[in-house]
Design a protein around this motif. Sequence first.
Motif, PDB file in Angstrom:
ATOM      1  N   UNK A  73      91.166  40.202 123.458  1.00 11.80           N
ATOM      2  CA  UNK A  73      90.880  40.084 122.014  1.00 11.80           C
ATOM      3  C   UNK A  73      91.851  39.179 121.263  1.00 11.80           C
ATOM      4  N   UNK A  74      93.121  39.153 121.672  1.00 11.80           N
ATOM      5  CA  UNK A  74      94.087  38.319 120.961  1.00 11.80           C
ATOM      6  C   UNK A  74      93.817  36.823 121.139  1.00 11.80           C
ATOM      7  N   UNK A  75      93.039  36.476 122.161  1.00 11.27           N
ATOM      8  CA  UNK A  75      92.767  35.059 122.422  1.00 11.27           C
ATOM      9  C   UNK A  75      91.485  34.574 121.764  1.00 11.27           C
ATOM     10  N   UNK A  76      90.634  35.498 121.332  1.00 16.78           N
ATOM     11  CA  UNK A  76      89.291  35.130 120.871  1.00 16.78           C
ATOM     12  C   UNK A  76      89.329  34.181 119.684  1.00 16.78           C
ATOM     13  N   UNK A  77      90.231  34.421 118.729  1.00 17.39           N
ATOM     14  CA  UNK A  77      90.256  33.621 117.504  1.00 17.39           C
ATOM     15  C   UNK A  77      90.613  32.155 117.746  1.00 17.39           C
ATOM     16  N   UNK A  78      91.117  31.846 118.922  1.00 19.68           N
ATOM     17  CA  UNK A  78      91.493  30.460 119.220  1.00 19.68           C
ATOM     18  C   UNK A  78      90.326  29.609 119.702  1.00 19.68           C
ATOM     19  N   UNK A  79      89.145  30.215 119.832  1.00 20.50           N
ATOM     20  CA  UNK A  79      88.026  29.496 120.422  1.00 20.50           C
ATOM     21  C   UNK A  79      86.803  29.549 119.521  1.00 20.50           C
ATOM     22  N   UNK A  80      86.055  28.462 119.547  1.00 19.65           N
ATOM     23  CA  UNK A  80      84.807  28.366 118.798  1.00 19.65           C
ATOM     24  C   UNK A  80      83.697  28.018 119.780  1.00 19.65           C
TER      25      UNK A  80
END
Length: 578
Positions: A73-80
């Motif tokens: 979950x901590x990595x999700x915001x870095x990807x589109x």
Amino acid sequence: MTTARAVNNRRTASGNFWCCFLYLASLSVTSLSFGLLAQPARAGEFRTPSISLVRPDWSAAVNQLKTEIDSQPLAVDNFSFTGGRRPSRQFSARRITAVSQINTVTSPIFSGIELSPVPVLLPFDGALYLADRRSGAVNLLIPRYQAGFRAASMFEAGPSGYDAVFLLDHGADGNMPSRVYSQPVEVQITASLLIYDIRDPLAGKGEPVKSLATQFPNLRRVIREGYVRYAFTRFGVPYVVSIQCLDSVARSKRLSCREASPVAERFIKALRIAGGTPRDPRYNIASYASERPIAYDADFTYRPPGEIIANSGYRGQGGHQDFTVYSQIRFPIEKAPAFANSQSFLNWGDCNLTGRVSFAPTKGDPYRCKRNDKQLVFDESAKENYSYPWQDNFCETRDFEVGQCANGMGHQGQDIRPSTCHLRNDGADRCIPDLFPVVAVREGVLIRSPKQQAAFLLVNTRNEHVRFRYMHMNPARLDADGVIYGRRVTEGERIGVVSNFQDRPGGTTNHLHFDVQVFTRDGWLWVNPYVTLISSYERLVGGRGREYIQPPPEAPAMAHAQPRADLPPNAVTEGGGR
């Protein structure tokens, strides 16, 4: 009406005539054009390889990447991600934002990863790495994210795909079977757009890997040409993971394929999307006649491809006739002349331990190999060793697997002697090593760990994905000269000297063993380098070689019967003859 109908009929007939005429003419032109563009190879013609290209399914790769990123979950915001909309067939890197974003994360670790036109699979958990980084963790040790494997010894991406080498230390492989082999295990992975179309009777064989069947349904394991290989197709792209090993009993200094397999499976289980960049689709590369000099060289001659010394093949097999120029290379020895021929079955050779007749280890003494009647002398400097014509020895007898040879065993490459033999004194029977420079045949990247006897040169360009191997140079000198993983070299750059190292200094004759591997769905396979070397040598000497054909043996003189002296000339002998 009758007249009008007649006119119309004539017009129709005339129209039909011209339609038929033009149609037949078009067929003739098409046939002519086809004949010009797709002529079959003429016998003995040097040709470039035929290569098939694959088309990666980047949308499937993005879907897998999304699944991997969602696990942290901590990595999700870095990807589109693109929300599931299938991208068009032609697109740029910006059309799939997540791919460029994962490149940003991994490129500091795997330099140039964005150059790969295929999805890069590596044993690197980018989602976990990014999550740890966002949580403020320090000292992000790479083995934590690579299933215990060291940081990559080599990573090279280019227009055709990518190659990487990883090491797993002894003791770093927890939760795995114990291992007798005490050294680090080297694992290689390659994925490529290019698949070389070679005649391979063993292609596609292997056994499924049940433990990984869910993750990789088409994964197969096969032991070929000195490597245990795990081949699979993902996103429409062939991937091969391989470990060099022997299919024999485990030893502390010799890796068995049985011990190598759990390491390979650990590696495969850890594979994740690490990067790459979508490119426009490409098309197959057809074979065509290879360019050669028009003018002939005054001296250079060579025996035909596949013509090995009589009975020197494994179990009596002949050679492998291959007229393919696999790459336009620079000749591997710096200066001419040089002499491609056999080391084992020519003068001073040991006949590959198949037996020698009348052998005495004294300079100049004659002997022969048990396998044939060729007369030899115990002298490495013998004139025949350093003379034209060249001779193929790709399928000469050795205990090495070579799928291109008739019995599946052979030499794997071609032996080459330098221009001359320097002796220490008149009584010496051995050539002094380490005098003649060896050079890089192409611009590329070296693959070699310290102390290894072999050095590979990897070439990854738009139309080539090929490897070249050099052997019998002294490992200590190679180490001192920096011939190790990841070093970039230019074509013609010196990388060593011709030597005689085989397990020890003086273990073989003074020569360079050179071979070629091309990428297939089974991974890197040996192909006959003989014609590739002929082509490169012609460029070095600036003239075309002449094929040498062994003249037939002279017919014995006819012995004419003479009449017996005790018979008259007109006597009738038994059988009615006069």
